[in-house]
Write a protein that holds these residues in place. Sequence first.
Motif, PDB file in Angstrom:
ATOM      1  N   LEU A 147       0.826  -1.207   0.000  1.00 36.93           N
ATOM      2  CA  LEU A 147       0.000   0.000   0.000  1.00 36.93           C
ATOM      3  C   LEU A 147       0.863   1.261   0.000  1.00 36.93           C
ATOM      4  CD1 LEU A 147      -2.807   1.183   0.016  1.00 36.93           C
ATOM      5  CD2 LEU A 147      -2.811   1.036   2.509  1.00 36.93           C
ATOM      6  N   GLN A 148       1.947   1.251   0.811  1.00 36.48           N
ATOM      7  CA  GLN A 148       2.826   2.413   0.835  1.00 36.48           C
ATOM      8  C   GLN A 148       3.459   2.646  -0.532  1.00 36.48           C
ATOM      9  OE1 GLN A 148       2.585   0.133   3.144  1.00 36.48           O
ATOM     10  NE2 GLN A 148       2.850   0.967   5.213  1.00 36.48           N
ATOM     11  N   LEU A 149       3.807   1.561  -1.219  1.00 34.49           N
ATOM     12  CA  LEU A 149       4.410   1.710  -2.540  1.00 34.49           C
ATOM     13  C   LEU A 149       3.400   2.215  -3.559  1.00 34.49           C
ATOM     14  CD1 LEU A 149       6.725  -1.405  -2.739  1.00 34.49           C
ATOM     15  CD2 LEU A 149       7.395   0.978  -2.486  1.00 34.49           C
ATOM     16  N   TYR A 150       2.155   1.760  -3.436  1.00 33.33           N
ATOM     17  CA  TYR A 150       1.094   2.325  -4.273  1.00 33.33           C
ATOM     18  C   TYR A 150       1.074   3.840  -4.106  1.00 33.33           C
ATOM     19  CZ  TYR A 150      -1.723  -1.789  -5.687  1.00 33.33           C
ATOM     20  OH  TYR A 150      -2.193  -2.915  -6.274  1.00 33.33           O
ATOM     21  N   PHE A 151       1.019   4.275  -2.860  1.00 35.47           N
ATOM     22  CA  PHE A 151       0.926   5.703  -2.574  1.00 35.47           C
ATOM     23  C   PHE A 151       2.131   6.466  -3.109  1.00 35.47           C
ATOM     24  CE2 PHE A 151      -1.884   4.783   1.322  1.00 35.47           C
ATOM     25  CZ  PHE A 151      -3.024   5.023   0.588  1.00 35.47           C
ATOM     26  N   LEU A 152       3.327   5.894  -2.914  1.00 34.26           N
ATOM     27  CA  LEU A 152       4.533   6.592  -3.344  1.00 34.26           C
ATOM     28  C   LEU A 152       4.582   6.709  -4.867  1.00 34.26           C
ATOM     29  CD1 LEU A 152       7.059   7.876  -2.102  1.00 34.26           C
ATOM     30  CD2 LEU A 152       8.248   5.709  -2.507  1.00 34.26           C
ATOM     31  N   CYS A 153       4.260   5.612  -5.562  1.00 32.81           N
ATOM     32  CA  CYS A 153       4.315   5.628  -7.025  1.00 32.81           C
ATOM     33  C   CYS A 153       3.235   6.526  -7.628  1.00 32.81           C
ATOM     34  CB  CYS A 153       4.162   4.209  -7.574  1.00 32.81           C
ATOM     35  SG  CYS A 153       5.529   3.115  -7.148  1.00 32.81           S
ATOM     36  N   ALA A 154       2.107   6.656  -6.940  1.00 33.90           N
ATOM     37  CA  ALA A 154       1.017   7.496  -7.426  1.00 33.90           C
ATOM     38  C   ALA A 154       1.019   8.852  -6.717  1.00 33.90           C
ATOM     39  CB  ALA A 154      -0.319   6.794  -7.215  1.00 33.90           C
ATOM     40  N   HIS A 155       2.195   9.318  -6.361  1.00 33.45           N
ATOM     41  CA  HIS A 155       2.301  10.585  -5.636  1.00 33.45           C
ATOM     42  C   HIS A 155       1.778  11.734  -6.495  1.00 33.45           C
ATOM     43  CE1 HIS A 155       4.069  13.825  -3.217  1.00 33.45           C
ATOM     44  NE2 HIS A 155       4.057  12.932  -2.246  1.00 33.45           N
ATOM     45  N   PRO A 156       1.049  12.668  -5.884  1.00 30.72           N
ATOM     46  CA  PRO A 156       0.472  13.785  -6.657  1.00 30.72           C
ATOM     47  C   PRO A 156       1.498  14.632  -7.393  1.00 30.72           C
ATOM     48  CG  PRO A 156      -0.525  13.662  -4.470  1.00 30.72           C
ATOM     49  CD  PRO A 156       0.624  12.695  -4.466  1.00 30.72           C
ATOM     50  N   SER A 157       2.762  14.586  -6.997  1.00 30.32           N
ATOM     51  CA  SER A 157       3.780  15.392  -7.673  1.00 30.32           C
ATOM     52  C   SER A 157       4.156  14.828  -9.035  1.00 30.32           C
ATOM     53  CB  SER A 157       5.041  15.490  -6.800  1.00 30.32           C
ATOM     54  OG  SER A 157       5.634  14.206  -6.633  1.00 30.32           O
ATOM     55  N   LEU A 158       3.746  13.597  -9.332  1.00 26.72           N
ATOM     56  CA  LEU A 158       4.113  12.960 -10.593  1.00 26.72           C
ATOM     57  C   LEU A 158       3.054  13.187 -11.659  1.00 26.72           C
ATOM     58  CD1 LEU A 158       5.429   9.467  -9.407  1.00 26.72           C
ATOM     59  CD2 LEU A 158       6.782  11.439 -10.137  1.00 26.72           C
ATOM     60  N   PRO A 159       3.462  13.383 -12.907  1.00 24.47           N
ATOM     61  CA  PRO A 159       2.488  13.385 -14.003  1.00 24.47           C
ATOM     62  C   PRO A 159       1.818  12.010 -14.086  1.00 24.47           C
ATOM     63  CG  PRO A 159       4.629  14.195 -14.732  1.00 24.47           C
ATOM     64  CD  PRO A 159       4.836  13.619 -13.377  1.00 24.47           C
ATOM     65  N   GLN A 160       0.596  11.971 -14.637  1.00 27.87           N
ATOM     66  CA  GLN A 160      -0.140  10.716 -14.657  1.00 27.87           C
ATOM     67  C   GLN A 160       0.602   9.628 -15.429  1.00 27.87           C
ATOM     68  OE1 GLN A 160      -4.115  11.594 -16.055  1.00 27.87           O
ATOM     69  NE2 GLN A 160      -4.821  12.075 -14.004  1.00 27.87           N
ATOM     70  N   ALA A 161       1.182   9.968 -16.575  1.00 27.65           N
ATOM     71  CA  ALA A 161       1.880   8.954 -17.375  1.00 27.65           C
ATOM     72  C   ALA A 161       3.044   8.358 -16.601  1.00 27.65           C
ATOM     73  CB  ALA A 161       2.361   9.566 -18.689  1.00 27.65           C
ATOM     74  N   ALA A 162       3.768   9.202 -15.863  1.00 32.64           N
ATOM     75  CA  ALA A 162       4.899   8.715 -15.077  1.00 32.64           C
ATOM     76  C   ALA A 162       4.417   7.858 -13.909  1.00 32.64           C
ATOM     77  CB  ALA A 162       5.714   9.896 -14.562  1.00 32.64           C
ATOM     78  N   ALA A 163       3.314   8.261 -13.275  1.00 28.29           N
ATOM     79  CA  ALA A 163       2.779   7.490 -12.159  1.00 28.29           C
ATOM     80  C   ALA A 163       2.328   6.110 -12.610  1.00 28.29           C
ATOM     81  CB  ALA A 163       1.614   8.244 -11.513  1.00 28.29           C
ATOM     82  N   VAL A 164       1.712   6.031 -13.779  1.00 29.31           N
ATOM     83  CA  VAL A 164       1.284   4.737 -14.317  1.00 29.31           C
ATOM     84  C   VAL A 164       2.492   3.846 -14.554  1.00 29.31           C
ATOM     85  CG1 VAL A 164       0.304   3.597 -16.342  1.00 29.31           C
ATOM     86  CG2 VAL A 164      -0.868   5.554 -15.337  1.00 29.31           C
ATOM     87  N   ALA A 165       3.514   4.381 -15.206  1.00 31.20           N
ATOM     88  CA  ALA A 165       4.706   3.588 -15.521  1.00 31.20           C
ATOM     89  C   ALA A 165       5.412   3.122 -14.257  1.00 31.20           C
ATOM     90  CB  ALA A 165       5.662   4.408 -16.385  1.00 31.20           C
ATOM     91  N   LEU A 166       5.552   4.016 -13.283  1.00 33.51           N
ATOM     92  CA  LEU A 166       6.257   3.665 -12.054  1.00 33.51           C
ATOM     93  C   LEU A 166       5.480   2.632 -11.245  1.00 33.51           C
ATOM     94  CD1 LEU A 166       8.895   4.340 -10.632  1.00 33.51           C
ATOM     95  CD2 LEU A 166       7.664   6.075  -9.317  1.00 33.51           C
ATOM     96  N   THR A 167       4.154   2.740 -11.240  1.00 29.29           N
ATOM     97  CA  THR A 167       3.337   1.753 -10.537  1.00 29.29           C
ATOM     98  C   THR A 167       3.500   0.376 -11.162  1.00 29.29           C
ATOM     99  OG1 THR A 167       1.709   3.430  -9.909  1.00 29.29           O
ATOM    100  CG2 THR A 167       0.985   1.140  -9.849  1.00 29.29           C
ATOM    101  N   LEU A 168       3.493   0.308 -12.485  1.00 26.67           N
ATOM    102  CA  LEU A 168       3.675  -0.976 -13.165  1.00 26.67           C
ATOM    103  C   LEU A 168       5.061  -1.550 -12.884  1.00 26.67           C
ATOM    104  CD1 LEU A 168       1.992  -0.184 -16.589  1.00 26.67           C
ATOM    105  CD2 LEU A 168       1.165  -1.786 -14.862  1.00 26.67           C
ATOM    106  N   ARG A 169       6.058  -0.686 -12.767  1.00 29.15           N
ATOM    107  CA  ARG A 169       7.423  -1.149 -12.532  1.00 29.15           C
ATOM    108  C   ARG A 169       7.616  -1.604 -11.089  1.00 29.15           C
ATOM    109  NH1 ARG A 169      12.749   0.136 -14.650  1.00 29.15           N
ATOM    110  NH2 ARG A 169      14.189  -1.020 -13.311  1.00 29.15           N
ATOM    111  N   ALA A 170       7.281  -0.743 -10.128  1.00 30.36           N
ATOM    112  CA  ALA A 170       7.601  -1.028  -8.733  1.00 30.36           C
ATOM    113  C   ALA A 170       6.586  -1.945  -8.064  1.00 30.36           C
ATOM    114  CB  ALA A 170       7.709   0.283  -7.951  1.00 30.36           C
ATOM    115  N   VAL A 171       5.304  -1.736  -8.341  1.00 32.33           N
ATOM    116  CA  VAL A 171       4.270  -2.541  -7.689  1.00 32.33           C
ATOM    117  C   VAL A 171       3.900  -3.740  -8.548  1.00 32.33           C
ATOM    118  CG1 VAL A 171       2.001  -2.495  -6.601  1.00 32.33           C
ATOM    119  CG2 VAL A 171       3.392  -0.442  -6.598  1.00 32.33           C
ATOM    120  N   GLY A 172       3.838  -3.528  -9.862  1.00 33.72           N
ATOM    121  CA  GLY A 172       3.474  -4.628 -10.746  1.00 33.72           C
ATOM    122  C   GLY A 172       4.622  -5.562 -11.059  1.00 33.72           C
ATOM    123  N   GLY A 173       5.866  -5.108 -10.856  1.00 35.09           N
ATOM    124  CA  GLY A 173       7.007  -5.962 -11.103  1.00 35.09           C
ATOM    125  C   GLY A 173       7.325  -6.176 -12.568  1.00 35.09           C
ATOM    126  N   LEU A 174       6.800  -5.322 -13.462  1.00 38.82           N
ATOM    127  CA  LEU A 174       7.072  -5.464 -14.890  1.00 38.82           C
ATOM    128  C   LEU A 174       8.415  -4.828 -15.234  1.00 38.82           C
ATOM    129  CD1 LEU A 174       3.589  -4.581 -16.425  1.00 38.82           C
ATOM    130  CD2 LEU A 174       4.408  -6.769 -15.557  1.00 38.82           C
TER     131      LEU A 174
END
Length: 389
Positions: free
Chosen positions: A95-122
């Motif tokens: 959950l903490q990693l979800y929050f960090l990757c989807a941080h409001p300071s990030l553009p949406q495209a970057a947040a999507v990519a980072l979530t897939l990388r760090a949380v999704g493991g892709l």
Amino acid sequence: MNGELVREFVPAVIGVLVRRGADFASAEDAVQEALIRAYEIWPQDPPRDPKAWLIAAAWRKFLDAVRSESARRGRELAVDAEPPDGPVPATDDTLQLYFLCAHPSLPQAAAVALTLRAVGGLTTRQIATAHLVPEATMAQRISRAKRKLEGVPLDAPGDLSTVVRVLYLVFNEGYGGDVDLAAEAVRLARRLVALTDEPEAAGLLALMLLHHARRASRTGPGGRLVPLAAQDRSRWDTGMIAEGVTLLQTALARDRLGEYQAQAAIAALHADATTAAETDWTQIVEWYDELLALTGSPVVALNRAVAVGEADGARAGLAALADVDPGLPRYAAARAYLLERAGDLEGAATGYVEAAGAATSVAERDHLTREAARLRQAARTSPERPRTL
């Protein structure tokens, strides 16, 4: 080697490294390197405890990176503080990693990519292929996102609504390459629902399941787009629909309505109809009213106008459409559909041609072009001139 099982470990492994003193970017890089090593050796020599193996390998990768940077000798003290081998604490940092990757300071495209990388493991390559961009472009996007998060501690996360929004965007990316982003979004949403007590998270998962249940019927031979009314409903996944409806009912019972619950309610009404003719359009309009009140979205107003046309007649739908911005994507397609229902075949054909020119995919463009050709043929062979509005 089960790739999905390995991805399940990624958030926990990153979390362990962060708690040991690694910054997020270095921890994420170390885990990705450990995953590459795992894919190389596990098929021949599987570990007894995959999670513990990944933690040990990632920590070694992190320490190797620290040692190789002479300008950061201070961090080599972490070598002396390396924890002893033993059982891994059962702490879930997802959950903490979800929050960090989807941080409001990030553009949406970057947040999507980072979530897939760090949380999704892709991998970066998988994410790039799924988004139809070069791997180097995606690597830069992820690197910029990680730099943006430097200094943001794991215990200072972003907002849950941002996390939910990012997962919604991941789902809407659709399918591409060897990674099915829609299925990946469903998997990540399940984990989020298991970790939170938020009705909107459950509403989002319900929405995903209700849409995903229709996937097999959405395209025909040669990848032709099949509109909802023409889909073979016997191919819908009834088990997935039932799960989505149950999730939605539980969320709505909390009496904290949000936009994803309202969208899921609309999807559930479509799923409940055994034929297109049996769709309860009156209730769908009511839910669009709720959704419009929640979001004020012009896109919602556009979809509502089409629903009004189904519930109260094409002229009523066109009247509702008059209040919508004509510059919206798919406005021309919606107007063409309502014009056809009102009897203006020539006007509808022209509208479909315009819509085809603005289509965002080849399948959509081809479908709209076929609709225009069909109506022009019908207009030529009709014994009566089409009514003009």
